[in-house]
Design an enzyme around this catalytic site. Structure first.
Site, PDB file in Angstrom:
ATOM      1  CG  HIS A 320      -2.151  -0.833   1.028  1.00 49.66           C
ATOM      2  ND1 HIS A 320      -2.175  -2.185   1.325  1.00 49.66           N
ATOM      3  CD2 HIS A 320      -3.393  -0.543   0.571  1.00 49.66           C
ATOM      4  CE1 HIS A 320      -3.371  -2.669   1.069  1.00 49.66           C
ATOM      5  NE2 HIS A 320      -4.135  -1.695   0.611  1.00 49.66           N
ATOM      6  N   GLY A 321       2.054   1.203   0.497  1.00 48.30           N
ATOM      7  CA  GLY A 321       2.879   2.402   0.476  1.00 48.30           C
ATOM      8  C   GLY A 321       4.194   2.207   1.202  1.00 48.30           C
TER       9      GLY A 321
END
Length: 483
Positions: A320-321
């Site tokens: 996700h990041g």
């Protein structure tokens, strides 16, 4: 190109749908229809960064050829499978994690991959191609997938931005032979698209205002404002992502294509495991097939299964990041699932309590997902434990409305003063329970096959579509488009 823009909604989408149906309606024109779809996908993916198509095209060609090689000789395909996955993940890591990696060294800020070279939806395209390689290795990719089929799947505008993560073997046959035109598909698809767009533009927009205000002032909020900030982000990301899933499903259905369900009322879940069976379903499917099962799944006992669950959710957070907050968020969900696995069958909770615990946990975990730093996350959570609980502040209430609503409330305040002051305070705050009430409504994409045209659905479609188009200017990009 942004799907939440006037250009896409009023020009690009109607033109592509019309030409697709005209060309694809006859067998002789189906190659032309796919050529049109590829051109449309190239325009969509390369609109803001044309040179990024070189990266997407290069890795797409490599993964297609490698997959075909693996399929021809699966007995020797394991090294090629690992090599292909490594190549795809290396490209993803270069564009997504270089800055984070350098921040851990004295070279912080020295280099960052240029945005104009970063492909749109690279994370989703990477996992789609890894699934393709896995399908080729398992003999499930099919023998009819041509380079044109593969390119159309990789650049399909309905899924390129935020998924769902599709398998080429599922999507390509539908793009090659879509379902014949039907008014039910057109009306059902338009209904899903309109409701999804309204979720993004109106609902997610309102709660984004509250979340942005709260996170910008983390550490100085009252306890009630801190709690509402956390709730606002949970509602924002819900309506943002469910809105895109509805829009993607609706666009595909208008083309005679069915996408896998990716979102199914996750805030109605009674456990964290149940939540992940409803939220980003295709991502869970990917990690289960490409990480959890290859690690051994639960075949080697409870301890190994718990270890594998933690690995999956740490990788999910990292996907996700690039940041410590995403890792903490992934670790929290992993630990929650491990706890549920270990306590399974030993504790039975009433459904309302199970729902409240699950919803509360998911809300608190989102804080680390949203915060710019661990310090900001802890400051916001710390605000919950201050003294002085009471009504939300007027500053928080004033931050919630969309611009047009704020202007209308300002006019009413001047016209009705002093009674207008109470109106300006309470009307925005009532949007929060209204958003919570909408969580009970089923997602149209998850119930698409049950859709039946009705006058009230036509009216709702017109209202949602018209209102959203009028409010499109200045709408932020989808949260998952940043991943």
């Amino acid at each position: 190109m942004n799907v939440q823009s006037h250009l896409f909604v009023l020009a690009y989408l109607p033109a592509v749908l019309t030409l697709w149906r005209l060309l694809g309606g006859r067998l002789a024109n189906r190659n032309a229809a796919r050529a049109l779809l590829l051109c449309a996908g190239v325009v969509f993916c390369g609109w803001g960064a044309p040179l990024s198509l070189l990266v997407l095209g290069g890795e797409g060609a490599a993964s297609y050829l490698l997959g075909r090689r693996i399929a021809r000789d699966p007995g020797r395909g394991r090294p090629l499978l690992w090599a292909g996955c490594g190549l795809l993940l290396a490209v993803l890591a270069f564009f997504k994690y270089t800055g984070f990696a350098l921040s851990l060294t004295p070279l912080e800020g020295l280099f960052a991959p240029p945005d104009w070279l970063t492909p749109l939806g690279l994370s989703f395209a990477t996992f789609q191609q890894i699934l393709w390689l896995r399908d080729c290795y398992d003999g499930e990719a099919g023998t009819e997938i041509s380079p044109l089929d593969f390119a159309c799947c990789l650049t399909f505008f309905a899924t390129a931005t935020c998924g769902p993560i599709t398998r080429v073997g599922e999507l390509a046959p539908q793009l090659r032979r879509p379902a014949p035109f039907s008014w039910d598909d057109l009306s059902g698809g338009l209904y899903c698209f309109a409701l999804g767009l309204a979720k993004k533009v109106v609902a997610a927009g309102v709660f984004a205002n509250g979340a942005n205000f709260g996170y910008a002032n983390a550490g100085s909020l009252s306890p009630m404002d801190s709690a509402l900030t956390i709730l606002c982000y949970a509602l924002q990301i819900y309506f943002d992502f469910s809105g895109y899933c509805d829009m993607a499903s609706g666009m595909a259905r208008m083309m005679g294509v069915r996408l896998p369900v990716n979102f199914d009322s996750p805030y109605q879940a009674l456990s964290v495991r149940d939540f992940w069976g409803r939220w980003h379903i295709t991502l869970s499917r990917f990690f289960r097939r490409c990480v959890y099962f290859p690690l051994g799944g639960n075949r080697e006992g409870t301890a190994a299964a718990c270890r594998n669950v933690m690995i999956v959710f740490l990788l999910s957070g990292l996907w996700h990041g690039a940041g410590w907050g995403f890792l903490v968020w992934g670790a929290l969900h992993g630990l929650a699932q491990v706890a549920e696995r270990l306590l399974g069958g030993k504790i039975s909770l009433p459904k309302p309590l199970a729902w409240a615990l699950t919803f509360g946990f998911v809300n608190l975990a989102w804080v680390f997902f949203r915060a710019d730093s661990l310090e900001q996350a802890l400051a916001l959570l710390g605000g919950l434990f201050q003294g002085g609980w009471g009504l939300p502040t007027r500053e928080f209430a004033a931050a919630l409305p969309l611009k047009v609503m704020g202007e209308a409330l300002g006019f009413l305040q001047n016209a009705l003063d002093p009674a207008g002051r109470a109106l300006v305070y309470w009307v925005p705050l009532l949007l929060v329970p209204a958003g919570l009430a909408l969580l009970a409504c089923p997602d149209p994409a998850a119930r698409a096959e049950r859709f039946r045209p009705a006058i009230w659905r036509l009216g709702l479609t017109v209202v949602c579509l018209t209102g959203s188009v009028l409010l499109l200017s200045g709408v932020d990009s989808f949260i998952y488009a940043n991943f």
